[in-house]
Scaffold this active site. Structure first.
Site, PDB file in Angstrom:
ATOM      1  N   ASP A 211       0.899  -1.111  -0.085  1.00 57.96           N
ATOM      2  CA  ASP A 211      -0.046   0.074  -0.184  1.00 57.96           C
ATOM      3  C   ASP A 211       0.822   1.070  -0.280  1.00 57.96           C
ATOM      4  O   ASP A 211       1.528   1.181  -0.663  1.00 57.96           O
ATOM      5  CB  ASP A 211      -1.050   0.137   1.285  1.00 57.96           C
ATOM      6  CG  ASP A 211      -2.077   1.667   1.295  1.00 57.96           C
ATOM      7  OD1 ASP A 211      -3.558   0.907   0.246  1.00 57.96           O
ATOM      8  OD2 ASP A 211      -1.857   2.179   1.563  1.00 57.96           O
TER       9      ASP A 211
ATOM     10  N   TYR B   4      -3.467  11.636   1.199  1.00 53.80           N
ATOM     11  CA  TYR B   4      -3.612  10.775   0.125  1.00 53.80           C
ATOM     12  C   TYR B   4      -3.596  12.376  -0.620  1.00 53.80           C
ATOM     13  O   TYR B   4      -3.164  12.508  -2.093  1.00 53.80           O
ATOM     14  CB  TYR B   4      -5.223  10.873   0.441  1.00 53.80           C
ATOM     15  CG  TYR B   4      -5.562   9.379   0.431  1.00 53.80           C
ATOM     16  CD1 TYR B   4      -5.528   8.055  -0.253  1.00 53.80           C
ATOM     17  CD2 TYR B   4      -5.244   8.477   1.381  1.00 53.80           C
ATOM     18  CE1 TYR B   4      -5.350   6.539  -0.367  1.00 53.80           C
ATOM     19  CE2 TYR B   4      -5.127   6.964   1.725  1.00 53.80           C
ATOM     20  CZ  TYR B   4      -5.395   6.221   0.694  1.00 53.80           C
ATOM     21  OH  TYR B   4      -5.357   4.873   1.030  1.00 53.80           O
TER      22      TYR B   4
ATOM     23  N   HIS C  23      -4.928  -7.285  -0.647  1.00 52.85           N
ATOM     24  CA  HIS C  23      -3.956  -6.331  -0.216  1.00 52.85           C
ATOM     25  C   HIS C  23      -3.956  -6.305   0.859  1.00 52.85           C
ATOM     26  O   HIS C  23      -2.080  -6.277   1.253  1.00 52.85           O
ATOM     27  CB  HIS C  23      -5.588  -5.389  -0.117  1.00 52.85           C
ATOM     28  CG  HIS C  23      -4.449  -3.897  -0.301  1.00 52.85           C
ATOM     29  ND1 HIS C  23      -3.853  -3.489  -1.138  1.00 52.85           N
ATOM     30  CD2 HIS C  23      -4.815  -2.742   0.892  1.00 52.85           C
ATOM     31  CE1 HIS C  23      -3.373  -2.410  -1.088  1.00 52.85           C
ATOM     32  NE2 HIS C  23      -3.746  -2.179   0.301  1.00 52.85           N
TER      33      HIS C  23
END
Length: 455
Positions: free
Chosen positions: A223, A373, A429
């Site tokens: 990630d 982000y 993930h």
């Protein structure tokens, strides 16, 4: 004849120049200051302080009060997890959280490994540092930094730590492991200024490893940890001995990737596509476009206005749990969207899942974690690091249920010294937490291969 030779020499020289220039590319960065106000006069405080995770009665009582005052909303009939976290199952999760989950016990579990904090560029950086109890005679522990992502934490690696720091195979390596919290995540202080992106995190983690006395080391990430450790390789390729990742979406898609998507289904061997590649990529409209849209709504919010939704999540533990745990459902296996319980406990225990949620809740880090982000995507998709290849030895673990499948050919476009590419039997993930044995084994195998080449 002379003209042809001259042209050949010129072209050869041009090719060598371009190759040399590409290989000489190193990501540039400058020191920052992320603490409040202006940097103080004098040098940076390099003291390392022991840290312990703690809790208080009033902290737990406040959590219970907020859980008790939640306002349930019924899910649509036959919706499972397709609209998000199923409300009926959320009631079961919160009931367990309120009545059975033992946070004090989990705090003791978190503290089974040594925690520390040190101030770098104005903010306190938290990390777990685990040294092996025994190191085989004539060898030394291999330093390894492992970096998490969102909505995970350093706790994702707790299942892997003993597999890496305790020698089980006589021919295996033993590791000295450092697991930091990204600034703004967990127990690392959040930046007080705008602009803290993956390159800033990479620079800070390099400083952390230097402060711990490591001249060279290996790195692993998934990630955001994938991008941060990739940036670490781009910043200091001579210091990072090797890079291992389990997530590597193409940072700058080019013509080879476009051609492979258009022609790979009909001519898979031309692009070295395996059966797994074609199954995960085609039909490409469904697998690459529709699925990405289904699972990227959170990213658009967090990359634009993270503070708005974050404010609500910071006030409501039930809302926070739904927001985080929904990812641990769908990102583990997209088919879990069709299950009433989201398949959450098929791969994880509620204790482990809620421990990760509690790290976010007790530290109040959900908003700064989401801002990461904004800081990365807000600068555009054409940042310098997206154009610079990685030239350190790289290992890639390809888990079949990862959010985006990356064929070996695509990985090699960015990582020019791809040493290993391992198709995994199962996992998604959050592979380090879901499949710690598979991940630890692949890291061992990759680093063994790199170390043998250096002999």
């Amino acid at each position: 004849m002379f003209t042809e030779v001259l042209i050949g020499l010129l072209l050869g020289g041009l090719i060598l120049f371009l190759v040399y220039r590409t290989r000489a590319q190193v990501l540039k960065t400058e020191d920052g200051w992320w603490g409040p106000g202006a940097p103080p006069d004098g040098g940076e405080d390099t003291t390392i302080h022991p840290f312990k995770v703690t809790t208080r009665d009033d902290e737990i009582e406040d959590l219970y009060r907020r859980i008790d005052q939640t306002r349930p909303v019924p899910s649509l009939e036959d919706s499972q997890f397709n609209y998000g976290f199923n409300s009926e199952y959320l009631l079961k999760v919160t009931s367990y959280w309120r009545n059975d989950f033992d946070w004090r016990k989990q705090v003791d579990k978190l503290n089974q490994y040594p925690h520390f904090k040190t101030n770098i560029e104005g903010i306190d950086v938290h990390y777990v540092h685990v040294k092996p109890k025994t190191v085989p005679e004539g060898t030394s522990a291999v330093p390894l930094i492992m970096v998490h992502g969102w909505p995970g934490s350093f706790y994702e690696f707790y299942g892997m730590i003993p597999l890496l720091t305790e020698l089980s195979d006589p021919g295996g390596l033993v590791f000295e492991v450092v697991c930091p919290s990204i600034p703004g995540y967990g127990f690392s202080e959040a930046p007080h200024k705008k602009g803290f992106d993956s390159v800033c995190a990479a620079r800070i983690f390099h400083k952390l490893m230097r402060r711990l006395g490591f001249e060279q080391f290996y790195a692993h990430g998934g990630d955001w940890g994938w991008l941060i450790t990739t940036n670490m390789a781009q910043l200091e390729p001579k210091i990072l001995k090797g890079l291992h990742v389990n997530f590597a979406p193409p940072s700058k898609p080019g013509l080879p990737m476009a051609l492979s998507i258009m022609l790979g289904r009909r001519f898979p061997k031309l692009f070295s596509f395996t059966n797994m590649d074609t199954e995960r990529l085609y039909p490409c409209m469904e697998k690459l476009v529709v699925e990405s849209i289904k699972e990227s709504g959170y990213m658009h919010i967090q990359a634009t206005k993270p503070d708005t939704v974050g404010r609500g999540l910071n006030d409501s533990p039930v809302g926070l749990a739904a927001y985080i745990l929904e990812k641990f459902s769908t990102w583990t296996n997209r088919d879990f969207r069709n299950l009433e319980d989201g398949g959450l406990t098929r791969k994880f225990s509620l204790d482990d899942l809620l421990t990760n949620v509690m790290i976010y809740w007790t530290s109040g880090c959900i908003i700064p974690s989401m801002r990461f982000y904004k800081e990365n995507f807000g600068k555009g998709l054409d940042q310098p690091h997206s154009k610079i290849p990685v030239y350190v030895p790289t290992g890639f673990a390809s888990f079949p249920n990862e959010l985006m499948h990356t064929p070996k050919m695509w990985v090699k476009q960015k990582y020019h010294k791809l040493t290993s590419y391992t198709p995994m039997a199962h996992g998604g993930h959050f592979a380090a937490m879901e499949e710690p044995h598979l991940m630890a084994e692949d890291i061992q195998t990759f680093i063994k291969a790199v170390e043998k080449k250096k002999l």
